[in-house]
Design an enzyme around this catalytic site. Sequence first.
Site, short mmCIF file in Angstrom:
data_model
loop_
_atom_site.label_atom_id
_atom_site.label_comp_id
_atom_site.label_asym_id
_atom_site.label_seq_id
_atom_site.Cartn_x
_atom_site.Cartn_y
_atom_site.Cartn_z
CG ASP A 89 -45.96 -21.37 19.27
OD1 ASP A 89 -46.77 -22.21 19.72
OD2 ASP A 89 -45.26 -21.58 18.27
CG ASP A 125 -47.23 -26.50 14.47
OD1 ASP A 125 -47.63 -25.34 14.28
OD2 ASP A 125 -46.44 -26.80 15.39
#
Length: 729
Positions: free
Chosen positions: A478, A548
């Site tokens: 990430d 997301d």
Amino acid sequence: MSVAYNPQTKQFHLRAGKASYVMQLFRSGYLAHVYWGKAVRDVRGARAFPRLDRAFSPNPDPSDRTFSLDTLLQEYPAYGNTDFRAPAYQVQLENGSTVTDLRYKTHRIYKGKPRLNGLPATYVEHEQEAETLEIVLGDALIGLEVTLQYTAYEKWNVITRSARFENKGGERLKLLRALSMSVDFPTADYDWIHLPGAWGRERWIERRPLVTGVQAAESRRGASSHQQNPFIALVAKNADEHQGEVYGFSFVYSGNFLAQIEVDQFGTARVSMGINPFDFTWLLQPGESFQTPEVVMVYSDQGLNGMSQTYHELYRTRLARGAFRDRERPILINNWEATYFDFNEEKIVNIARTAAELGIELVVLDDGWFGERDDDRRSLGDWIVNRRKLPNGLDGLAKQVNELGLQFGLWVEPEMVSPNSELYRKHPDWCLHVPNRPRSEGRNQLVLDYSREDVCDYIIETISNVLASAPITYVKWDMNRHMTEIGSSALPPERQRETAHRYMLGLYRVMDEITSRFPHILFESCSGGGGRFDPGMLYYMPQTWTSDNTDAVSRLKIQYGTSLVYPISAMGAHVSAVPNHQVGRVASLKTRGHVAMSGNFGYELDITKLTETEKQMMKQQVAFYKDVRRLVQFGTFYRLLSPFEGNEAAWMFVSADRSEALVAYFRVLAEANAPLSYLRLKGLDSNQDYEIEGLGVYGGDELMYAGVALPYRSSDFISMMWRLKAVQQ
């Protein structure tokens, strides 16, 4: 595929797949663009414009007022000597001048395709797959040489381009602009497409006509970003998904970029792409060189779908690398939306037990397993297991998961550091910063300075130790903020504007080293979802977390737009809880499943709290996806109905031999007394009959030309998924 040079006409003719790309040396060595489009046997100048004496277009040769670089269609233009359009490059000399004059010096043609040192790029497995042309342009006055590299693939309508700068003179040069490519079109009678967005709504398709002046997509964020994607396309006015001419440009890079189209006073269009020159310089000492990243250019006369299918196959097979390039991706459960930071070993094991019952294959432990990471305000950089949460460590947890018949995966964010961390307290100079300025935070974190070799070395060893400590088979990598105060304590003042690009070179080194050390691990890139969904990442990690935003309806546009360039095998897609955590929408488990099964399938919710009905449906989803997984991840993808143009979306996957297909249809909102409709399929064998489960047997020609009726249903957020199989005759 071939690359040919005709010394009589001074033409270079690149044949890539079913396309031609033609250049010509003009006057005293200027490299002009002649043609790019459907394959032709030869170009003899039928389209050549007459040379005119244009007012306010100066002449490099005063004796010929009909020749100006301002009106010449060029391949790698300069600024300052009669061309007023945006240049491909700009170099500052020690005397302050930025005027250069590149002329042809030499060229060479050879089989294969070289790798770009330190940079991601497409590749060949056998030299017969492609042929490369290198054209060397030089400025004799200052000793600058620029090598333009063109590679033509045999199988696809693909030309790749990059440029290499070499200082062969005696003075220091400063690159102010070093784009990877430029090409001039003789007309601006096109629309252009780019993929703007934001966090939670990445890569929406935006199409608009070209207008006089500059139009651009760019990032100045230190990453390719959610806000723009390093891709643009020129699209003929009459082109749609399945017919018409399209020219695609995709940048194999993960940092600041510029993709620009300039329409000039005479209606020509200049397309340029490369590292964003904003806040960029690069010093070239005598004897030094600078390599630009690669641009992948695709021509299609079969509309946007034709362009996409070329990008999909190329990026899936000749950009992605490693053991997982051609391997089916596992169905996973990620604990993030189930627990966020509030978990312990028992919770994760309970999730794993339920996952095993459902047939899921991989359990991924997300953020919160290290340091004192109980929230996002601390501990990034302290990659030591939190024994309070995980008393048996990663190894103990992973072994419990493995005993249930599941693989174990892990989340990391190696590019960041929390100010409240042991790493930052020990090395406050290891983050990007500038002297005497406050250090802006995003998500309570700072960006590590990957332009520094010592920082990269530390991260390589630290993350390698983590990955070697347990039987880990998947990593989610990430990156949750963009760059500010871009500076490095390791660089002198005159090199500070190199920091952002040096960061990317450092990141690519780190990723290359770690993925090479752990070839058995499937790496998935992420940046707050799809904030770094770009070809550069796919070179190191074959899939990316698409967004997301896991809401099924939102994902229709996100995944549809992403498919314009990126293969389905690269798209992570999960079923999450309702009401959805990002938008609050409630969609059925069936619809959520159909959307997520259109990518690399997984779940992201607390499966320990499911009803028996939900469990049974998830078992069916998992079993069904396992049966169609190869078709979805590696089949040929067709977009059928655009969610950007109406209330519906549809797409389908077709096997290489056209013996099998999977169709997905979605309608967002119900309509009272709605009209009946049908869906025309694509990619089938017109001479073959197909059985549609639950509907009957129909000819491929009928399904493509007449279409299949859509059921009449009255509710919001409906979906259908049909499987087609060829009937043996």
